[in-house]
Design a protein around this motif. Structure first.
Motif, PDB file in Angstrom:
ATOM      1  N   GLU A  16      40.144  37.020  43.715  1.00 49.68           N
ATOM      2  CA  GLU A  16      41.141  37.833  44.410  1.00 49.68           C
ATOM      3  C   GLU A  16      42.418  37.957  43.588  1.00 49.68           C
ATOM      4  OE1 GLU A  16      39.791  35.087  45.631  1.00 49.68           O
ATOM      5  OE2 GLU A  16      38.410  35.761  47.228  1.00 49.68           O
ATOM      6  N   TRP A  17      42.875  36.833  43.051  1.00 54.65           N
ATOM      7  CA  TRP A  17      44.070  36.874  42.207  1.00 54.65           C
ATOM      8  C   TRP A  17      43.800  37.650  40.922  1.00 54.65           C
ATOM      9  CZ3 TRP A  17      49.173  35.758  42.324  1.00 54.65           C
ATOM     10  CH2 TRP A  17      49.646  35.126  43.474  1.00 54.65           C
ATOM     11  N   GLN A  18      42.618  37.480  40.377  1.00 54.68           N
ATOM     12  CA  GLN A  18      42.272  38.209  39.159  1.00 54.68           C
ATOM     13  C   GLN A  18      42.386  39.716  39.377  1.00 54.68           C
ATOM     14  OE1 GLN A  18      38.329  38.774  36.314  1.00 54.68           O
ATOM     15  NE2 GLN A  18      38.525  36.904  37.512  1.00 54.68           N
ATOM     16  N   GLN A  19      41.852  40.191  40.478  1.00 52.12           N
ATOM     17  CA  GLN A  19      41.905  41.626  40.759  1.00 52.12           C
ATOM     18  C   GLN A  19      43.331  42.066  41.071  1.00 52.12           C
ATOM     19  OE1 GLN A  19      39.742  43.897  40.259  1.00 52.12           O
ATOM     20  NE2 GLN A  19      40.980  45.575  41.102  1.00 52.12           N
ATOM     21  N   ALA A  20      44.081  41.242  41.796  1.00 55.13           N
ATOM     22  CA  ALA A  20      45.460  41.604  42.142  1.00 55.13           C
ATOM     23  C   ALA A  20      46.326  41.730  40.896  1.00 55.13           C
ATOM     24  CB  ALA A  20      46.044  40.554  43.093  1.00 55.13           C
ATOM     25  N   ILE A  21      46.170  40.804  39.960  1.00 57.24           N
ATOM     26  CA  ILE A  21      46.960  40.878  38.723  1.00 57.24           C
ATOM     27  C   ILE A  21      46.490  42.069  37.889  1.00 57.24           C
ATOM     28  CG2 ILE A  21      47.556  39.684  36.573  1.00 57.24           C
ATOM     29  CD1 ILE A  21      47.171  37.036  38.098  1.00 57.24           C
ATOM     30  N   ARG A  22      45.194  42.343  37.863  1.00 61.18           N
ATOM     31  CA  ARG A  22      44.687  43.497  37.109  1.00 61.18           C
ATOM     32  C   ARG A  22      45.315  44.780  37.632  1.00 61.18           C
ATOM     33  NH1 ARG A  22      39.768  42.527  37.900  1.00 61.18           N
ATOM     34  NH2 ARG A  22      39.334  41.498  35.913  1.00 61.18           N
TER      35      ARG A  22
END
Length: 525
Positions: free
Chosen positions: A345-351
């Motif tokens: 989830e964090w990976q996608q949010a930062i992307r």
């Protein structure tokens, strides 16, 4: 001959007498400080610390005994582990030069890197070296060199796409610790030394293999003996295969520094502010002053002495910068991408946060992307590359405390001369009174709360006059790499990963020998 024999016996007797006098003096002065009972008469707690999970015992001790813990090293010498905020503020701030690095730590740095900024002690000598190196590692310098960080990150992306194309796949397993090391070495080389190690296009540089061979390995009995005894006998660093490896690494670093310096002397850029250009300027200035001194037999004034450096001192600074820019940075990159792989989830949010056109500037990396910044800071909090910050009391000294040692009622603690103090960074950064009940959990959102930055200070780069000069470089290059890779790839990790102690704290697949972080990398573009 008889005189020499008697003199040697007398010298040995005095040395042993002083050793035991200091030991009993320390035992008496620190008798009221709580701590674990020694698990070994010979090794104290050194063996259990060495073979346990990095930092785990410090966490247990401080949660059991409080902010100041006494424990025993080899042959009964006393050490203190301190997490008290007032004490830390004093040791790293006002009292910084009264608490130098322990003799064993300085011997390690001197033998491996030379008499550079990590070795030097004393206010005047340290500030002199800091003035020499500081401009090349300033905020403005990091700002100017941010494009280099993106260029190297783009090279990594290109190589990964080639690997994927060669397998006719959109998914591949990448050994992240290997590539993190390549990126870190290429970046410190280009940004500070104007030298390209060319790790990202070819194979890892031989220097990286040498550095890893010295520090990145499974725990061995020989390494334990050296680690346990170098506090008392720094000369042990010269013995055995470990001593040979240290000398080999120093020679390779020194030969490389000499070659870079010679190559750089043929190129002159008066506007350049890289470390290499500043070192060359200082060295040339020193040569001129030395020549004038010989000709006119006059002494250089204080202003001249403040910047004079000979070739060995320049080489020492270059060795130091290479080592500092390689080990901690590569470890932090590996841990950050491990945490990204565990937090889709964090990976996608930062992307999504960094998906804007163009590469963010240095200032944008620091101010315009709160999710990226929060994730980076939380990585540093839970995975500080350097586990412990060690100091030694140069004289018997009283330090302030925020709360009394158990049962004493005194807000000051007298520390005897020669006492080695450990500041366990992982414990300080997991203090539940500061970070909350979930201090052991990876939660980047804690950094999004108002006031977190001002009330909670990380010690991963240390603070005060001895704080890391390269923190701005490290933060910018790691964020630039993260931005670039997340635009092209998604990450996951199917393995159980554990921390292990080399020179820094590295990740590895549980049960393996050296650092390892195989990530499943999938194309998103």
């Amino acid at each position: 001959m008889l005189y020499i024999y008697h003199f040697s016996i007398a010298f040995a007797f005095v040395y042993i007498l002083r050793f035991f006098q200091q030991r009993f003096s320390s035992l008496f002065a620190l008798r009221h400080v709580p701590g674990p009972k020694s698990s070994s008469w010979v090794w104290g707690e050194e063996k259990v610390l060495y073979y346990n999970t990095p930092g785990a015992l410090y966490l247990d001790w401080h949660r059991t005994y409080g902010n100041v813990v006494k424990f025993t090293g080899a042959f009964g010498h006393q050490l203190l582990s301190v997490t008290d905020p007032h004490a830390i503020s004093f040791i790293l701030g006002e009292g910084a030069y009264q608490f130098p690095k322990p003799k064993g730590v300085r011997a390690w740095f001197r033998m491996l890197l030379g008499e550079g900024i990590l070795w030097v002690e004393g206010k005047e000598a340290h500030e002199k070296q800091r003035r020499s190196v500081g401009p090349a590692l300033s905020v403005q310098s990091a700002r100017n060199l941010t494009p280099v960080f993106y260029e190297n990150a783009t090279k990594m992306v290109s190589q990964w796409h080639k690997l994927l194309d060669a397998q006719h796949s959109d998914e591949i397993v990448i050994e992240m610790t290997n590539w993190a090391g390549r990126f870190a070495l290429d970046t410190v080389g280009r940004a500070t030394l104007s030298y390209d190690f060319d790790c990202l296009r070819g194979q890892p540089h031989a220097l990286a293999e040498t550095l890893d061979g010295l520090t990145n390995h499974e725990k061995s009995l020989t390494s334990f003996y050296m680690k346990a005894l170098f506090w008392l006998l720094p000369s042990i660093l010269h013995l055995g295969k470990k001593g040979q490896m240290i000398r080999k690494t120093r020679k390779e670093l020194g030969d490389l520094a000499t070659d870079i310096l010679k190559d750089a002397e043929a190129v002159s850029d008066p506007n350049s502010k890289t470390l290499m250009s500043l070192m060359r300027m200082i060295l040339n200035y020193s040569r001129i002053i030395t020549s004038l001194t010989i000709i006119y037999t006059v002494r250089a004034d204080k202003a001249t002495a403040a910047v004079r450096m000979d070739e060995e001192q320049v080489a020492a600074q270059m060795r130091t910068i290479i080592s500092a820019g390689y080990e901690p940075v590569s470890a932090t990159i590996a841990w950050l991408f491990f945490e990204l792989s565990m937090s889709p989830e964090w990976q996608q949010a930062i992307r999504e946060e960094v998906s804007t056109a163009g590469d963010p500037t240095f200032d944008e990396l620091n101010n315009a992307y709160p999710l990226l910044d929060a994730f980076f800071l939380e990585t540093l909090r839970l995975h500080p590359p350097v586990l412990e910050n060690h100091h030694e009391a140069a004289e018997t000294i009283s330090i302030p405390l925020s709360e009394p040692v158990a049962g004493s009622g005194d807000l000051h603690l007298v520390i005897p001369k020669g006492t080695i103090i450990s500041l366990p960074v992982n414990v300080i950064q997991k203090d539940k009174s500061t970070w909350g009940f979930d201090a052991d959990d990876f939660r980047p959102e804690r950094w999004l709360h108002r006031g977190t930055r001002t009330s909670r200070e990380l010690l991963a780069f240390s603070v005060g006059p001895r704080g890391c000069l390269g923190r701005n470089f490290a933060a910018a290059e790691i964020k630039a790499l993260t931005v670039t890779l997340l635009r092209h790839f998604a990450f996951s990790c199917p393995h159980e990963i554990e921390a292990f102690q080399s020179f820094v704290i590295r990740p590895r697949v549980k049960g393996e020998g050296s650092s390892s972080l195989p990530l499943t990398v999938r194309r998103t573009l």
